[in-house]
Design a protein around this motif. Structure first.
Motif, mmCIF file in Angstrom:
data_model
loop_
_atom_site.group_PDB
_atom_site.id
_atom_site.type_symbol
_atom_site.label_atom_id
_atom_site.label_comp_id
_atom_site.label_asym_id
_atom_site.label_seq_id
_atom_site.Cartn_x
_atom_site.Cartn_y
_atom_site.Cartn_z
ATOM 1 N N GLY A 1 57.120 46.120 37.383
ATOM 2 C CA GLY A 1 56.776 47.341 36.668
ATOM 3 C C GLY A 1 56.007 47.053 35.395
ATOM 4 O O GLY A 1 55.955 45.915 34.916
ATOM 5 N N ILE A 2 55.399 48.083 34.848
ATOM 6 C CA ILE A 2 54.654 47.922 33.611
ATOM 7 C C ILE A 2 55.587 47.436 32.500
ATOM 8 O O ILE A 2 56.755 47.827 32.435
ATOM 9 C CB ILE A 2 53.967 49.249 33.205
ATOM 10 N N ALA A 3 55.086 46.522 31.684
ATOM 11 C CA ALA A 3 55.834 45.964 30.549
ATOM 12 C C ALA A 3 57.070 45.180 30.975
ATOM 13 O O ALA A 3 58.016 45.029 30.210
ATOM 14 C CB ALA A 3 56.226 47.074 29.566
ATOM 15 N N SER A 4 57.053 44.665 32.203
ATOM 16 C CA SER A 4 58.189 43.860 32.663
ATOM 17 C C SER A 4 58.064 42.402 32.239
ATOM 18 O O SER A 4 59.055 41.664 32.234
ATOM 19 C CB SER A 4 58.321 43.943 34.192
ATOM 20 N N GLY A 5 56.842 41.976 31.901
ATOM 21 C CA GLY A 5 56.633 40.592 31.478
ATOM 22 C C GLY A 5 55.884 39.748 32.488
ATOM 23 O O GLY A 5 56.032 38.526 32.522
ATOM 24 N N VAL B 1 55.331 35.511 32.412
ATOM 25 C CA VAL B 1 55.777 34.618 33.485
ATOM 26 C C VAL B 1 54.589 33.883 34.106
ATOM 27 O O VAL B 1 54.660 32.674 34.369
ATOM 28 C CB VAL B 1 56.558 35.402 34.555
ATOM 29 N N ALA B 2 53.491 34.595 34.329
ATOM 30 C CA ALA B 2 52.299 33.948 34.893
ATOM 31 C C ALA B 2 51.815 32.821 33.984
ATOM 32 O O ALA B 2 51.414 31.750 34.462
ATOM 33 C CB ALA B 2 51.192 34.973 35.104
ATOM 34 N N ASN B 3 51.861 33.040 32.682
ATOM 35 C CA ASN B 3 51.434 32.007 31.735
ATOM 36 C C ASN B 3 52.336 30.775 31.806
ATOM 37 O O ASN B 3 51.871 29.639 31.623
ATOM 38 C CB ASN B 3 51.419 32.562 30.314
ATOM 39 N N LEU B 4 53.615 30.985 32.080
ATOM 40 C CA LEU B 4 54.539 29.853 32.203
ATOM 41 C C LEU B 4 54.222 29.029 33.453
ATOM 42 O O LEU B 4 54.313 27.796 33.434
ATOM 43 C CB LEU B 4 55.984 30.351 32.233
ATOM 44 N N PHE B 5 53.849 29.699 34.533
ATOM 45 C CA PHE B 5 53.403 28.966 35.723
ATOM 46 C C PHE B 5 52.099 28.225 35.426
ATOM 47 O O PHE B 5 51.902 27.089 35.860
ATOM 48 C CB PHE B 5 53.206 29.922 36.902
ATOM 49 N N ASP C 1 61.892 36.666 45.591
ATOM 50 C CA ASP C 1 62.436 36.060 44.375
ATOM 51 C C ASP C 1 62.352 37.083 43.248
ATOM 52 O O ASP C 1 61.429 37.903 43.206
ATOM 53 C CB ASP C 1 61.648 34.808 43.983
ATOM 54 N N ILE C 2 63.314 37.015 42.336
ATOM 55 C CA ILE C 2 63.358 37.951 41.209
ATOM 56 C C ILE C 2 63.596 37.173 39.922
ATOM 57 O O ILE C 2 64.460 36.292 39.868
ATOM 58 C CB ILE C 2 64.484 38.995 41.384
ATOM 59 N N ILE C 3 62.823 37.497 38.902
ATOM 60 C CA ILE C 3 63.090 36.996 37.556
ATOM 61 C C ILE C 3 63.461 38.188 36.686
ATOM 62 O O ILE C 3 62.679 39.133 36.545
ATOM 63 C CB ILE C 3 61.870 36.273 36.950
ATOM 64 N N LYS C 4 64.662 38.152 36.137
ATOM 65 C CA LYS C 4 65.102 39.197 35.219
ATOM 66 C C LYS C 4 64.556 38.891 33.826
ATOM 67 O O LYS C 4 64.721 37.786 33.316
ATOM 68 C CB LYS C 4 66.633 39.249 35.169
ATOM 69 N N ASN C 5 63.924 39.880 33.231
ATOM 70 C CA ASN C 5 63.307 39.662 31.921
ATOM 71 C C ASN C 5 63.604 40.846 31.004
ATOM 72 O O ASN C 5 62.743 41.688 30.750
ATOM 73 C CB ASN C 5 61.799 39.461 32.072
ATOM 74 N N GLU C 6 64.830 40.897 30.530
ATOM 75 C CA GLU C 6 65.232 41.967 29.625
ATOM 76 C C GLU C 6 64.807 41.634 28.195
ATOM 77 O O GLU C 6 64.336 40.525 27.910
ATOM 78 C CB GLU C 6 66.745 42.177 29.704
ATOM 79 N N LYS C 7 64.995 42.582 27.298
ATOM 80 C CA LYS C 7 64.534 42.385 25.921
ATOM 81 C C LYS C 7 65.271 41.239 25.227
ATOM 82 O O LYS C 7 64.745 40.644 24.281
ATOM 83 C CB LYS C 7 64.678 43.676 25.118
ATOM 84 N N LYS C 8 66.471 40.907 25.711
ATOM 85 C CA LYS C 8 67.227 39.806 25.107
ATOM 86 C C LYS C 8 67.017 38.480 25.843
ATOM 87 O O LYS C 8 67.591 37.460 25.445
ATOM 88 C CB LYS C 8 68.717 40.155 25.080
ATOM 89 N N THR C 9 66.210 38.479 26.892
ATOM 90 C CA THR C 9 65.960 37.246 27.638
ATOM 91 C C THR C 9 65.102 36.302 26.801
ATOM 92 O O THR C 9 64.026 36.679 26.338
ATOM 93 C CB THR C 9 65.244 37.541 28.968
ATOM 94 N N SER C 10 65.556 35.083 26.629
ATOM 95 C CA SER C 10 64.812 34.120 25.808
ATOM 96 C C SER C 10 63.698 33.473 26.618
ATOM 97 O O SER C 10 63.752 33.420 27.855
ATOM 98 C CB SER C 10 65.753 33.032 25.280
ATOM 99 N N ILE C 11 62.702 32.953 25.924
ATOM 100 C CA ILE C 11 61.609 32.257 26.595
ATOM 101 C C ILE C 11 62.127 30.988 27.266
ATOM 102 O O ILE C 11 61.617 30.577 28.316
ATOM 103 C CB ILE C 11 60.471 31.929 25.597
ATOM 104 N N GLU C 12 63.174 30.389 26.698
ATOM 105 C CA GLU C 12 63.763 29.192 27.302
ATOM 106 C C GLU C 12 64.382 29.521 28.659
ATOM 107 O O GLU C 12 64.256 28.749 29.616
ATOM 108 C CB GLU C 12 64.826 28.589 26.377
ATOM 109 N N THR C 13 65.040 30.671 28.743
ATOM 110 C CA THR C 13 65.626 31.103 30.013
ATOM 111 C C THR C 13 64.543 31.342 31.053
ATOM 112 O O THR C 13 64.684 30.952 32.222
ATOM 113 C CB THR C 13 66.449 32.387 29.811
ATOM 114 N N LEU C 14 63.453 31.971 30.631
ATOM 115 C CA LEU C 14 62.340 32.209 31.549
ATOM 116 C C LEU C 14 61.727 30.890 32.024
ATOM 117 O O LEU C 14 61.405 30.733 33.205
ATOM 118 C CB LEU C 14 61.266 33.065 30.872
ATOM 119 N N LYS C 15 61.578 29.946 31.108
ATOM 120 C CA LYS C 15 61.011 28.647 31.475
ATOM 121 C C LYS C 15 61.870 27.949 32.524
ATOM 122 O O LYS C 15 61.347 27.352 33.473
ATOM 123 C CB LYS C 15 60.879 27.759 30.235
ATOM 124 N N GLU C 16 63.182 28.008 32.350
ATOM 125 C CA GLU C 16 64.095 27.372 33.307
ATOM 126 C C GLU C 16 63.960 28.003 34.686
ATOM 127 O O GLU C 16 63.916 27.303 35.707
ATOM 128 C CB GLU C 16 65.538 27.500 32.808
#
Length: 208
Positions: free
Chosen positions: A12-16, A20-24, A173-188
C-alpha cells in the motif's frame, strides 16, 4: 538459457516499498522501479506523452510543456473513468519495458517494484511476490508527515487502493513495516529473504 528470478515487490501507499527496495539494492540486487519507468514514458520525450496529451488535453501541460503531474493526479483521483483511461495508456508500456529488462538481466534475481501490481493483475509474471505491509494508522501518519496531506485526503488516497486484506492474499513473503519498526529490523528481514531468494533462484536455474 539462464533467466533472472523475478520478485514483485508491492504494498500500500506509504508502506515503505522504497525503503525496502533500497535495502535490497545495498546488497547489490538489481532494482526495477515501475514508478521510474512511468515517469520516463510520460515525460516530454516519452513514448506515452502524446497519447496522454491527446486524451486529456493541452491544459494538462505546464509552462515547459511537460505534464503537470499534480494536476493529472487530481483529475484521475476524482474521476475513476479517466483513471482507467490513463492506466490503459501507460500500464501496457510499463509492463513491456519491465519484461524486456528482465529478459536482458544477467542477475540471479531481480526486485521489481510495482505499487499497483495486484490492481493491474500482473502477479502471474513473477516467481514470487513480496508485500510490504503496515497498518492503516501507519499509512495515514506517514502520508500526513511525508506529503503534508490532511487526514481526510490521506484516507481517500488509501481507500482508492486495493484493500489490505485482499492484497495480502497474494503474498509469498511479507515484511511488516510499522512506524515503530527499526531500520535494523528491516535489514535483518531483507537479508533473510535475500539468502532465500538466491537459493530459490539457483534451483530455478538448475531446473532450466
Amino acid at each position: 538459457m539462464n533467466r533472472s528470478f523475478k520478485i514483485g515487490l508491492t504494498g500500500g501507499i506509504a508502506s515503505g516499498k522504497t525503503t525496502v527496495a533500497n535495502l535490497f539494492s545495498d546488497l547489490g540486487i538489481e532494482i526495477i522501479d515501475a514508478d521510474e519507468i512511468a515517469h520516463s514514458i510520460t515525460s516530454k520525450q516519452g513514448s506515452a506523452y502524446d497519447k496522454i496529451v491527446k486524451h486529456f488535453g493541452e491544459d494538462l501541460l505546464g509552462h515547459d510543456n511537460e505534464l503537470d503531474r499534480k494536476k493529472l493526479r487530481t483529475i484521475i483521483f476524482n474521476n475513476s473513468e479517466l483513471k482507467k483511461d490513463l492506466e490503459q495508456i501507460i500500464h501496457p508500456e510499463i509492463h513491456s519495458i519491465i519484461n524486456q529488462l528482465t529478459l536482458e538481466s544477467q542477475e540471479s534475481y531481480q526486485i521489481i517494484v510495482i505499487p499497483l501490481l495486484i490492481e493491474t493483475d500482473y502477479q502471474d509474471f513473477f516467481d514470487r511476490i513480496l508485500i510490504i505491509d503496515c497498518s492503516l494508522e501507519t499509512q495515514l501518519e506517514r502520508l500526513m508527515d511525508r506529503d503534508d496531506e490532511t487526514i481526510e485526503n490521506a484516507r481517500k488516497i488509501v481507500a482508492n487502493q486495493i484493500g489490505r486484506g485482499k492484497r495480502l492474499k497474494f503474498a509469498d513473503d511479507i515484511i511488516k513495516n510499522e512506524k515503530k519498526t527499526s531500520i535494523e529490523t528491516l535489514k535483518e528481514k531483507v537479508l533473510q529473504l535475500h539468502e532465500n531468494y538466491i537459493e530459490l533462484a539457483e534451483k530455478v536455474q538448475f531446473q532450466d
